[in-house]
Design an enzyme around this catalytic site. Structure first.
Site, mmCIF file in Angstrom:
data_model
loop_
_atom_site.group_PDB
_atom_site.id
_atom_site.type_symbol
_atom_site.label_atom_id
_atom_site.label_comp_id
_atom_site.label_asym_id
_atom_site.label_seq_id
_atom_site.Cartn_x
_atom_site.Cartn_y
_atom_site.Cartn_z
ATOM 1 N N SER A 135 0.858 -1.181 0.000
ATOM 2 C CA SER A 135 0.000 0.000 0.000
ATOM 3 C C SER A 135 0.896 1.233 0.000
ATOM 4 C CB SER A 135 -0.866 -0.004 1.273
ATOM 5 O OG SER A 135 -1.510 1.238 1.463
ATOM 6 N N TYR A 148 -1.639 -1.109 10.571
ATOM 7 C CA TYR A 148 -1.706 -1.248 9.120
ATOM 8 C C TYR A 148 -0.420 -0.732 8.471
ATOM 9 C CZ TYR A 148 -3.722 -0.972 4.401
ATOM 10 O OH TYR A 148 -3.981 -1.125 3.055
#
Length: 265
Positions: A135, A148
């Site tokens: 990401s 995350y």
């Protein structure tokens, strides 16, 4: 000379980028298996593409091994693993309990590690590839996403370690780092933003708001990210390994301290 049919296992393949990639590869003639925690969405995608659905908790080593082996058996081997599963970890460090931390590491880097480890023996035979879906959070840090962010950074480290160790066996390993992409998970985040900011009346205005400083000025579509994943997975990128491909509309190139000067241009 006919091109051999390629075979892919996609984790987190029931929705979003994983599902879009499954559809794209199937359209291109690949045999595709999808795996993840939710049987319903997996079976829907598998039925749509004529593929195989393998429900599994990939954060557990034995379950990941069984899912990979089942995919290889159903498909007659494995040419590509697309490690797309992830999520969890949306809080600050103080707000993150030890249990939440473990869940975040399991969802983001544990699933990638366990499935990659299980797939190596199959990919060694086919001289295949792994695509790790990290990401933009694997390169930068947003507010209140400690688990995350840490997990997605670790996915890039895992990509490089695997590429270094297994390149001599003909296995290529690359990472992709999407930015804002229209997926069910991102839709939920846009809805939360609308609830918090009165000036954002709907989801589209929220997407416009979060991409207002992105050079392309919009979020990616899941199909667009799938195109980039397919490139990394297939023979078109035969000499590419250990690389990180950023698909964020240019967000990562923006010099944040100069945003105040946008009004002058």
């Amino acid at each position: 000379m006919t091109t051999p049919t390629r075979r892919a296992l996609i984790t987190g393949g029931g929705t979003g980028i994983g599902a879009a990639t499954a559809r794209l590869l199937a359209d291109r003639g690949w045999l595709v298996a999808v795996t993840g925690r939710r049987p319903g969405p997996l079976r829907q995608v598998a039925d749509e593409i004529g593929g195989v659905a393998i429900p599994a908790d990939l954060s557990a080593a034995e379950s990941a091994q069984a899912a990979v082996d089942a995919a290889a058996e159903h498909l007659g081997g494995l040419d590509t693993l697309i490690a797309n599963a992830g999520g969890h970890g949306f809080a600050t460090a103080e707000e993150t309990s030890p249990e939440d931390w473990e869940a975040s590491m399991g969802a983001n880097v544990g699933t990638a590690f366990h499935t990659a480890r299980a797939a190596l023996c199959h990919l060694r035979r086919s001289r295949g590839s792994i695509v790790m879906v990290s990401s933009l959070a694997g390169l930068r840090a947003g507010p209140g996403v400690v688990g995350y962010t840490t997990g997605k950074h670790a996915v890039i480290g895992l990509t490089r370690a695997l590429a270094r160790d297994h390149g001599k066996e003909g296995i290529r390993v690359n990472a992709i780092c999407p930015g804002w992409t229209r997926t069910p998970m991102a839709d939920e985040e846009m809805d939360q933003l609308c609830d918090a900011v009165a000036e954002l009346p709907d989801r589209e205005s929220a997407y416009a708001h979060v991409t207002r400083h992105v050079p392309l000025g919009r979020p990616a579509e899941a199909d667009e990210v799938a195109q980039a994943i397919a490139f990394l997975a297939g023979p078109e990128s035969a000499c590419l390994t250990g690389a990180t491909l950023v698909t964020d509309g240019g967000a990562h190139i923006v010099d944040v301290p100069t945003l105040a000067f946008d009004a002058l241009t």
